[in-house]
Design an enzyme around this catalytic site. Structure first.
Site, PDB file in Angstrom:
ATOM      1  N   TYR A  25      34.456  38.027  27.215  1.00 23.90           N
ATOM      2  CA  TYR A  25      33.164  38.228  27.830  1.00 23.90           C
ATOM      3  C   TYR A  25      32.307  39.423  27.126  1.00 23.90           C
ATOM      4  CZ  TYR A  25      30.112  39.934  31.985  1.00 23.90           C
ATOM      5  OH  TYR A  25      29.142  40.502  32.456  1.00 23.90           O
ATOM      6  N   ILE A  26      33.210  40.711  27.275  1.00 22.01           N
ATOM      7  CA  ILE A  26      32.604  42.008  26.692  1.00 22.01           C
ATOM      8  C   ILE A  26      32.343  41.689  25.259  1.00 22.01           C
ATOM      9  CG2 ILE A  26      32.562  44.302  26.641  1.00 22.01           C
ATOM     10  CD1 ILE A  26      33.998  44.238  29.186  1.00 22.01           C
ATOM     11  N   ASN A  49      42.739  34.980  27.483  1.00 23.83           N
ATOM     12  CA  ASN A  49      41.805  35.112  28.493  1.00 23.83           C
ATOM     13  C   ASN A  49      40.322  34.636  28.231  1.00 23.83           C
ATOM     14  OD1 ASN A  49      40.893  35.277  31.110  1.00 23.83           O
ATOM     15  ND2 ASN A  49      40.195  37.380  31.055  1.00 23.83           N
ATOM     16  N   SER A 148      38.417  52.425  30.637  1.00 24.24           N
ATOM     17  CA  SER A 148      37.701  51.928  31.980  1.00 24.24           C
ATOM     18  C   SER A 148      37.676  53.152  32.796  1.00 24.24           C
ATOM     19  CB  SER A 148      38.566  51.192  32.564  1.00 24.24           C
ATOM     20  OG  SER A 148      38.629  50.652  33.979  1.00 24.24           O
ATOM     21  N   TYR A 174      47.207  48.098  35.022  1.00 23.84           N
ATOM     22  CA  TYR A 174      46.445  47.652  34.349  1.00 23.84           C
ATOM     23  C   TYR A 174      45.545  48.948  33.727  1.00 23.84           C
ATOM     24  CZ  TYR A 174      41.515  47.379  32.999  1.00 23.84           C
ATOM     25  OH  TYR A 174      40.045  47.507  32.386  1.00 23.84           O
ATOM     26  N   LYS A 178      45.506  51.620  30.191  1.00 21.72           N
ATOM     27  CA  LYS A 178      44.182  52.068  29.663  1.00 21.72           C
ATOM     28  C   LYS A 178      44.357  53.792  29.495  1.00 21.72           C
ATOM     29  CE  LYS A 178      41.549  48.541  29.321  1.00 21.72           C
ATOM     30  NZ  LYS A 178      40.947  48.212  27.988  1.00 21.72           N
ATOM     31  N   TYR A 202      34.232  52.165  30.685  1.00 20.22           N
ATOM     32  CA  TYR A 202      33.364  51.154  31.756  1.00 20.22           C
ATOM     33  C   TYR A 202      33.410  51.303  33.268  1.00 20.22           C
ATOM     34  CZ  TYR A 202      34.143  48.707  27.040  1.00 20.22           C
ATOM     35  OH  TYR A 202      34.279  48.204  25.835  1.00 20.22           O
ATOM     36  N   ASN A 204      31.437  48.809  36.184  1.00 19.08           N
ATOM     37  CA  ASN A 204      31.723  47.317  36.503  1.00 19.08           C
ATOM     38  C   ASN A 204      30.907  46.580  35.607  1.00 19.08           C
ATOM     39  OD1 ASN A 204      33.206  49.054  38.819  1.00 19.08           O
ATOM     40  ND2 ASN A 204      33.544  46.995  39.649  1.00 19.08           N
ATOM     41  N   ASN A 224      37.020  39.218  40.353  1.00 18.30           N
ATOM     42  CA  ASN A 224      35.869  40.002  40.459  1.00 18.30           C
ATOM     43  C   ASN A 224      34.948  39.676  41.115  1.00 18.30           C
ATOM     44  OD1 ASN A 224      36.940  40.814  37.131  1.00 18.30           O
ATOM     45  ND2 ASN A 224      36.901  42.326  38.622  1.00 18.30           N
ATOM     46  N   LEU A 225      34.107  40.378  41.776  1.00 17.79           N
ATOM     47  CA  LEU A 225      33.120  40.058  42.630  1.00 17.79           C
ATOM     48  C   LEU A 225      31.943  39.072  42.195  1.00 17.79           C
ATOM     49  CD1 LEU A 225      31.831  40.528  45.569  1.00 17.79           C
ATOM     50  CD2 LEU A 225      30.672  42.634  44.770  1.00 17.79           C
TER      51      LEU A 225
END
Ligand code: WQD
Length: 397
Positions: A25-26, A49, A148, A174, A178, A202, A204, A224-225
């Site tokens: 994604y990122i 992923n 993060s 996790y 980091k 980062y 969110n 994740n929301l």
């Protein structure tokens, strides 16, 4: 050699950027901004992923990368490669001169990390060590690390949080990977001042490229929301659980600093420019956030308003490990990188929704016709939609 205006720093022409985790994604959104900034990009991904297909053991297809090429009209040099395969990583890295590395590749599911710590420490930390060793072997010491805000742990009321806030009070595996990697990078820099490192913390990341052509499509189960909310809105999930309504916040729900993925991606180009301008920067951390705290219910209501949908909500107890509030003081990035987040919560919701409605099965549709002939990494849930009775996608790479 000419100098950067107003400094004694030599002006450096950078051409090729090596990106790990580029199919994610990122990573995919960052590659798009790098291409648009005129860089050549070499990227690797192991499809842990990210949707991807490995055909007859070597050639592979990464739909997110293909779509970045479609949007920009530019090619990406892509290799299917796991950072734990140091031999292959060395071969790929040495194919051309690399000016700087941006390191995204990592497992990042907070809940999963507590179940399989070995996997997370091995993948995230050993993978990073392999990458740094290969960089040094190729005389490349310019490094942007995808860190993060979780390295801050629970900030309590020390908000908005600055880069000076102590790190390390992390409550999940996790986040500890980091934090440990940040500490490892500090030790590496202190031992060898040739290293030039930026840590990007980062908050969110949410949203998608405004075209709706690329977006977030995790192959691992996610919690994740924003992606979960979108799945409820398109009907693939029945309801959205609101974890905790008794926090001491404006409406009792958790507060986070949601940042548009395009703002985050542009922050990486700004960090590259900083390293390019300042070969003796050393090691510096920057918060990439908006500086605005938004509650869960505020995001939910904004999403409903922007998308014209109504979500079924289940109000439940707090989620274990959640902190009450986290949001950034982004002023250091503004001052030293010349970067600020520009996009609104409404744009985050609008762009995510465009991606989700244009791609209800994410990138899976790009490769579903290839499944019988190739191994893929689609998770069980994903293969349910692709299974035609006599086969299903197999995990593995
Ligand atoms: C956000 C809020 C939940 C899901 C993430 C990443 C982490 C790091 C920081 C980059 C919380 C609530 C969520 C749901 C809910 N980013 N929520 N119902 O926990 O802040 O961490 O950002 O490194 O990698 O995981 O993000 O989206 O899980 O939760 O009520 O179904 O939404 O309680 O308050 P989080 P999140």
């Amino acid at each position: 050699m000419d100098r950067v205006e107003g400094t004694s720093e030599p002006h450096r022409e950078w051409k090729t950027i090596f990106v790990t985790g580029g199919a994610g994604y990122i990573g995919s959104h960052c590659i798009l901004t790098l291409l648009e900034a005129g860089y050549t990009v070499v990227t690797v991904d192991n499809f842990t992923n990210a949707v991807g297909i490995v055909k007859d053991g070597h050639s592979c297809v990464a739909p997110s990368i293909q779509r970045v090429e479609q949007i920009t009209g530019k090619k990406v040099i892509f290799h299917h490669c796991d950072l734990l395969d140091k031999k292959k990583l060395s071969e790929v890295f040495a194919e051309q001169k690399i000016d700087c590395v941006i390191h995204f590749a990592a497992m990042k599911a907070v809940g999963e990390s507590m179940q399989v710590p070995f996997l997370y420490y091995k993948n995230n930390i050993m993978g990073t060590i392999n990458l740094l060793e290969v960089m040094a072997e190729n005389n490349c010491h310019e490094f942007v690390f995808s860190s993060s805000c979780t390295v801050y742990g629970d900030p309590g009321d020390a908000l908005p949080i600055t880069e000076e806030h102590p790190t390390g009070g992390v409550t999940n595996v996790y986040g500890r990977t980091k934090f440990f990697i940040e500490e490892m990078l500090k030790d590496i820099y202190n031992a060898d001042k040739r290293w030039n490192i930026v840590l990007l913390r980062y908050f969110n990341p949410v949203g998608a490229h405004p075209s709706g052509i690329i977006g977030e499509d995790p192959t691992k189960p996610f919690a994740n929301l924003m992606p979960y909310m979108a799945q409820v809105a398109i009907g693939t999930k029945p309801s959205l659980t609101i974890f905790g309504t008794d926090y001491e916040t404006e409406d009792g729900t958790g507060v986070r600093d949601y940042i548009h993925i395009m703002d985050l991606a542009e922050g990486h180009v700004a960090a590259l420019s900083k390293l390019k301008r300042e070969p003796s920067l050393g090691l510096k951390a920057y918060n990439l956030g908006t500086g605005k705290g938004v509650t869960v219910l505020q995001l939910v209501h904004t999403f409903e308003r922007v998308t014209g949908t109504t979500l079924t909500l289940d109000l439940k107890d707090r989620r274990e490990g959640d902190i009450v509030a986290m949001y950034a003081d982004p002023s250091l990035a503004e001052k030293e990188l010349g970067w600020t987040a520009k996009r609104s919560i409404e744009e985050m919701c609008r762009d995510f929704w465009k991606w989700q409605t244009q791609n209800p099965t994410g990138y899976r549709g790009d490769v579903s016709h290839m499944i019988p002939a190739a191994k893929s990494n689609l998770s069980e849930s994903a293969t349910v939609s692709l299974t035609n009775g006599n086969h299903s996608a197999v995990n593995g790479h």
